[in-house]
Enzyme design. Structure first.
Site, PDB file in Angstrom:
ATOM      1  CB  SER A   1      -3.506   1.251  -0.935  1.00  0.00           C
ATOM      2  OG  SER A   1      -4.833   1.038  -0.546  1.00  0.00           O
TER       3      SER A   1
ATOM      4  CG  ASP B   1      -4.747  -2.415   5.999  1.00  0.00           C
ATOM      5  OD1 ASP B   1      -5.885  -2.154   5.574  1.00  0.00           O
ATOM      6  OD2 ASP B   1      -3.735  -2.438   5.269  1.00  0.00           O
TER       7      ASP B   1
ATOM      8  CG  HIS C   1      -4.924   1.098   4.504  1.00  0.00           C
ATOM      9  ND1 HIS C   1      -4.385   0.021   3.830  1.00  0.00           N
ATOM     10  CD2 HIS C   1      -5.281   1.984   3.555  1.00  0.00           C
ATOM     11  CE1 HIS C   1      -4.439   0.248   2.534  1.00  0.00           C
ATOM     12  NE2 HIS C   1      -4.973   1.440   2.341  1.00  0.00           N
TER      13      HIS C   1
END
Length: 395
Positions: free
Chosen positions: A191, A338, A368
């Site tokens: 991320s 995501d 995610h």
């Protein structure tokens, strides 16, 4: 009668609150729903706490996540078994070094990975992803250096990036002290950590006195703050754990700690018509017939530091082709559900088009933050097995 009304109201409220939207393609809907409720509740608590003057939104999120993680850890086995773990500093930057406890053959140096944790540069501390980071050296038998970089909003760009770059250079310079081959060191992250890994990899292409990075290995990375109306933002921006509003908040905490321009970014009014037709837009949408535009000629809206969205140290997807061509072999993981999906896909395709060796693994059932629990979430376990497999072959 009053008690019946109160109970009915409470039941209706709970039914409404716990009715978390779950995409049809998610294979463990109860896990996704539980995570969504958790992160949605976290957001409500953080905003309420800030409105009441208790603490900043980001700080409440961070403290709550750390508290929940510490409680959960008490009910799990020691995930560090088989590792030597040391907290130290590299040129003033806090790091945690994970080394396999098993004796390594004499004269045979290990591989190394400098890893940057996710959490929006603000929401998650390094300790909260300790289990994920310990998993990699346990499976790979390598040395992993996790960087405890400074967090936003108290430390804005380029603080996090600078810490990661400093730590990477230090490790490359001193790799042999840890029985690591400096020519077999890569960078990785998830991320926001994937953002930092990609930014460090681009910067290291300009360094002549250091060994070249062997790989960059990115897990659902955040790569651009240029366009918040991609298909993945439109389709999944309403879903927890990572909504469009939260992702933009992360970017703004990292950029200038001012959320007053959130709606401007959400509607893409932080870029001009000229930018939307430029090569920068083309980096994300390859169907655009772009017109070359010099960064010096761009006029931005009056948002503090907004020109930084074109800085590859902040948004790696904005790096020019000449620098992208110099990048090491690359691994990119993306998940279907995501908001960051499309920029990860665009980055992988762009690197491949420019001649960089790329492995892109896309998880149709993934979402995610799934890597937050690799023991419970099936797609997370599969993703990490493939991640480690790639590192074994390419580091």
């Amino acid at each position: 009668m009053k008690s019946v009304v109160v109970i009915a109201a409470a039941v209706l409220f709970l039914a409404y609150y716990c009715n978390e939207p779950v995409p049809d393609g998610v294979t463990q809907p109860w896990v996704y729903a539980a995570m969504g409720i958790y992160f949605r509740t976290l957001g409500h608590v953080a905003r309420l706490g800030e409105n009441l003057g208790i603490a900043r939104d980001a700080h409440i999120r961070r403290a709550t996540i750390s508290g929940v993680t510490n409680i959960a850890r008490k009910f799990k086995s020691d995930h560090r078994t088989g590792l030597h773990v040391t907290d130290t500093t590299f040129d003033g930057v806090k790091v945690r070094i994970y080394e396999p406890a098993a004796v390594h053959p004499a004269g045979d140096r290990r591989t190394g990975l400098v890893y940057f944790h996710g959490g929006g540069w603000a929401q998650v501390a390094m300790d909260d992803l300790d289990e994920l980071m310990a998993y990699i050296p346990k499976q790979l038998g390598n040395v992993l250096v996790a960087v405890d970089f400074r967090l936003a909003p108290e430390h804005q760009f380029p603080a996090s990036f600078d810490d990661c770059l400093v730590a990477t250079k230090f490790f490359l310079r001193h790799a042999e002290d840890y029985n690591v081959d400096p020519s077999r060191v890569g960078v990785g992250g998830d991320s926001a950590g994937g953002n930092l890994a990609a930014a460090v990899a681009i910067s290291m292409t300009k360094e002549k006195e250091f060994p070249k990075l062997k790989v960059q290995a990115l897990l659902y990375p955040a790569l651009q703050a240029f366009d918040f109306n991609t298909a993945s933002y439109k389709d999944y921006g309403h879903l927890s754990p990572l909504t469009t509003d939260l992702m933009i908040s992360f970017w703004l905490w990292y950029l200038n700690d001012d959320l007053s321009s959130l709606e401007l970014l959400k509607t893409n009014n932080h870029t001009t018509d000229a930018l939307k037709k430029s090569q920068f837009a083309g980096y994300l949408n390859h169907n655009i017939v772009s017109t070359p535009l010099n960064k010096k000629d761009v006029e931005f809206p009056s948002i503090e530091k907004i020109e930084t969205i074109l800085d590859p140290r902040f948004a790696p997807l904005m790096a020019n082709d000449a620098d992208v061509k110099k990048l090491p072999p690359t691994y990119v993981m993306t998940c279907e559900y995501d908001v960051l999906r499309d920029e990860g896909v665009a980055y992988a395709r762009r690197l491949e088009k420019l001649g960089v060796a790329v492995q892109h693994d896309h998880y149709k059932h993934g979402f995610h933050c799934c890597l937050i629990d690799i023991n419970t979430i099936d797609v997370a376990r599969e993703a990490m097995e493939n991640y480690v497999s790639y590192l074994k072959k390419n580091l």
